[in-house]
Design a protein around this motif. Structure first.
Motif, PDB file in Angstrom:
ATOM      1  N   VAL A  63      -4.174  13.328 -17.745  1.00  0.00           N
ATOM      2  CA  VAL A  63      -4.479  13.100 -19.163  1.00  0.00           C
ATOM      3  C   VAL A  63      -5.888  13.601 -19.484  1.00  0.00           C
ATOM      4  CG1 VAL A  63      -4.802  11.327 -20.935  1.00  0.00           C
ATOM      5  CG2 VAL A  63      -2.939  11.094 -19.282  1.00  0.00           C
ATOM      6  N   VAL A  64      -6.857  13.167 -18.682  1.00  0.00           N
ATOM      7  CA  VAL A  64      -8.245  13.535 -19.004  1.00  0.00           C
ATOM      8  C   VAL A  64      -8.552  14.990 -18.669  1.00  0.00           C
ATOM      9  CG1 VAL A  64      -9.447  11.321 -19.044  1.00  0.00           C
ATOM     10  CG2 VAL A  64      -8.973  12.362 -16.891  1.00  0.00           C
ATOM     11  N   ILE A  65      -7.928  15.522 -17.628  1.00  0.00           N
ATOM     12  CA  ILE A  65      -8.190  16.928 -17.266  1.00  0.00           C
ATOM     13  C   ILE A  65      -7.766  17.835 -18.436  1.00  0.00           C
ATOM     14  CG2 ILE A  65      -7.439  18.830 -15.746  1.00  0.00           C
ATOM     15  CD1 ILE A  65      -7.420  16.729 -13.433  1.00  0.00           C
ATOM     16  N   GLY A  66      -6.601  17.560 -18.996  1.00  0.00           N
ATOM     17  CA  GLY A  66      -6.122  18.379 -20.127  1.00  0.00           C
ATOM     18  C   GLY A  66      -7.091  18.315 -21.303  1.00  0.00           C
ATOM     19  N   LEU A  67      -7.573  17.091 -21.598  1.00  0.00           N
ATOM     20  CA  LEU A  67      -8.511  16.915 -22.725  1.00  0.00           C
ATOM     21  C   LEU A  67      -9.782  17.742 -22.530  1.00  0.00           C
ATOM     22  CD1 LEU A  67      -8.983  13.091 -23.510  1.00  0.00           C
ATOM     23  CD2 LEU A  67      -8.172  14.878 -25.048  1.00  0.00           C
ATOM     24  N   VAL A  68     -10.332  17.668 -21.321  1.00  0.00           N
ATOM     25  CA  VAL A  68     -11.622  18.329 -21.064  1.00  0.00           C
ATOM     26  C   VAL A  68     -11.451  19.848 -21.000  1.00  0.00           C
ATOM     27  CG1 VAL A  68     -13.484  18.606 -19.356  1.00  0.00           C
ATOM     28  CG2 VAL A  68     -12.682  16.326 -19.989  1.00  0.00           C
ATOM     29  N   GLU A  69     -10.367  20.304 -20.384  1.00  0.00           N
ATOM     30  CA  GLU A  69     -10.154  21.755 -20.297  1.00  0.00           C
ATOM     31  C   GLU A  69     -10.111  22.369 -21.695  1.00  0.00           C
ATOM     32  OE1 GLU A  69      -7.984  22.388 -16.024  1.00  0.00           O
ATOM     33  OE2 GLU A  69      -6.714  22.370 -17.796  1.00  0.00           O
ATOM     34  N   GLU A  70      -9.445  21.658 -22.586  1.00  0.00           N
ATOM     35  CA  GLU A  70      -9.333  22.151 -23.964  1.00  0.00           C
ATOM     36  C   GLU A  70     -10.700  22.118 -24.662  1.00  0.00           C
ATOM     37  OE1 GLU A  70      -6.916  20.454 -27.596  1.00  0.00           O
ATOM     38  OE2 GLU A  70      -5.702  20.526 -25.777  1.00  0.00           O
ATOM     39  N   ARG A  71     -11.432  21.030 -24.439  1.00  0.00           N
ATOM     40  CA  ARG A  71     -12.708  20.828 -25.156  1.00  0.00           C
ATOM     41  C   ARG A  71     -13.780  21.841 -24.721  1.00  0.00           C
ATOM     42  NH1 ARG A  71     -16.183  21.171 -27.757  1.00  0.00           N
ATOM     43  NH2 ARG A  71     -17.573  19.678 -28.779  1.00  0.00           N
ATOM     44  N   ILE A  72     -13.877  22.113 -23.394  1.00  0.00           N
ATOM     45  CA  ILE A  72     -14.969  22.999 -22.957  1.00  0.00           C
ATOM     46  C   ILE A  72     -14.668  24.470 -23.269  1.00  0.00           C
ATOM     47  CG2 ILE A  72     -15.901  21.452 -21.196  1.00  0.00           C
ATOM     48  CD1 ILE A  72     -14.520  23.038 -19.059  1.00  0.00           C
ATOM     49  N   ALA A  73     -13.437  24.747 -23.668  1.00  0.00           N
ATOM     50  CA  ALA A  73     -13.118  26.125 -24.066  1.00  0.00           C
ATOM     51  C   ALA A  73     -13.421  26.360 -25.554  1.00  0.00           C
ATOM     52  CB  ALA A  73     -11.655  26.418 -23.758  1.00  0.00           C
ATOM     53  N   GLN A  74     -13.867  25.324 -26.276  1.00  0.00           N
ATOM     54  CA  GLN A  74     -14.175  25.472 -27.711  1.00  0.00           C
ATOM     55  C   GLN A  74     -15.459  26.294 -27.891  1.00  0.00           C
ATOM     56  OE1 GLN A  74     -12.217  24.079 -30.305  1.00  0.00           O
ATOM     57  NE2 GLN A  74     -10.850  23.757 -28.580  1.00  0.00           N
ATOM     58  N   PRO A  75     -15.584  26.997 -29.026  1.00  0.00           N
ATOM     59  CA  PRO A  75     -16.740  27.882 -29.219  1.00  0.00           C
ATOM     60  C   PRO A  75     -18.093  27.180 -29.094  1.00  0.00           C
ATOM     61  CG  PRO A  75     -15.122  28.190 -30.975  1.00  0.00           C
ATOM     62  CD  PRO A  75     -14.614  27.085 -30.116  1.00  0.00           C
ATOM     63  N   ASP A  76     -18.209  25.910 -29.534  1.00  0.00           N
ATOM     64  CA  ASP A  76     -19.530  25.261 -29.479  1.00  0.00           C
ATOM     65  C   ASP A  76     -19.975  24.944 -28.055  1.00  0.00           C
ATOM     66  OD1 ASP A  76     -17.721  23.202 -29.039  1.00  0.00           O
ATOM     67  OD2 ASP A  76     -18.961  21.706 -30.046  1.00  0.00           O
ATOM     68  N   ALA A  77     -19.076  25.110 -27.084  1.00  0.00           N
ATOM     69  CA  ALA A  77     -19.452  24.805 -25.701  1.00  0.00           C
ATOM     70  C   ALA A  77     -19.771  26.074 -24.903  1.00  0.00           C
ATOM     71  CB  ALA A  77     -18.334  24.019 -25.021  1.00  0.00           C
TER      72      ALA A  77
END
Ligand code: AP5
Length: 207
Positions: A63-77
């Motif tokens: 659950v958390v791995i999916g959330l973080v993988e998606e979040r760190i691929a966002q442009p602001d990161a």
């Protein structure tokens, strides 16, 4: 800067993460905040996470791995990020390593904030958060202003905090040797005022 903040519950990861995020103008990504937002919104993910969080248990890795993988691929990161509360298991750390390799963006450091267990209970139980700003306060050490709209986290009740501390020792402490072996581990003493701890953090990251 790409940084992982380690440390037991209520050691000051969120407090120091906010300061560093502001200084470096990069996002602080807190899996705890993301899961609480999903729970408040009543999403399927939030409903799945709620029972684990309320019991002081870790939410399943997938659950958390999916959330973080998606979040760190966002442009602001793309210029960096501070991960607060992730990874918490070796499986999460391996998944992060793989994802960052794929992005060509390795970690700079994993920062452990050391606070003895005897102090952590009081830090958690007296924590309050301003629901409008997300600012973290403590009724004794960092008192909120009168206008703050305070919330008390459901998992900051004494019995749940003790379970979270046990879970940290059982599952997350293994990340110290993990990052030490990769020469990424920095440790700071988290006892002292938040400003004192910030000075130690800045020094440790400059090494
Ligand atoms: P999460 O929200 O990540 O909680 P945590 O790791 O337990 O950490 P905390 O938020 O409690 O504390 P903190 O270290 O950020 O301390 P803070 O700066 O607020 O996770 C909650 C739950 O979500 C988990 O139990 C789990 O169920 C789930 N979850 C989240 N991530 C997961 C993952 N990766 N995998 C699986 N499950 C996951 O400070 C604490 C208090 O102390 C505040 O009141 C603050 O004002 C005060 N304070 C801070 N610094 C000082 C100081 N130097 N002196 C005195 N007081 C201080």
């Amino acid at each position: 800067m790409r940084l992982v903040l380690l440390g037991p519950p209520a050691s000051g990861k969120g407090t120091q993460g906010d300061v560093l995020a502001q200084r470096h103008e990069i996002p602080k990504i807190s899996t705890g905040d993301m899961l609480r937002a999903a729970r408040a919104a009543g999403t399927p993910l939030g409903r799945e996470a709620a029972s684990f969080m309320e019991a002081g248990k870790l939410v399943p890795d997938e659950v958390v791995i999916g959330l973080v993988e998606e979040r760190i691929a966002q442009p602001d990161a793309t210029c960096g990020f501070i991960l607060d509360g992730f990874p918490r298991t070796v499986a999460q750390a391996d998944a992060l390593d793989k994802k960052l390799k794929a992005l060509g963006a390795p970690l700079d450091a994993a920062l452990q904030i050391d606070v003895p267990r005897s102090l952590l209970l009081e830090r958690a139980v007296l924590r309050r958060i301003d629901k409008r700003t997300g600012q973290i306060y403590h009724l004794k050490y960092s008192p909120p202003p009168p206008e703050a709209e305070l919330v008390h986290r459901a998992d900051d009740q004494e019995a749940t905090v003790q379970k979270r501390l046990d879970e940290y020792e059982a599952m997350t402490a293994a990340l110290l040797p993990y990052y030490e072996a990769r020469e990424l581990l920095r440790r700071v003493d988290g006892v002292g005022s938040p400003d004192e701890v910030t000075r130690r953090v800045v020094e440790a990251l400059a090494r």
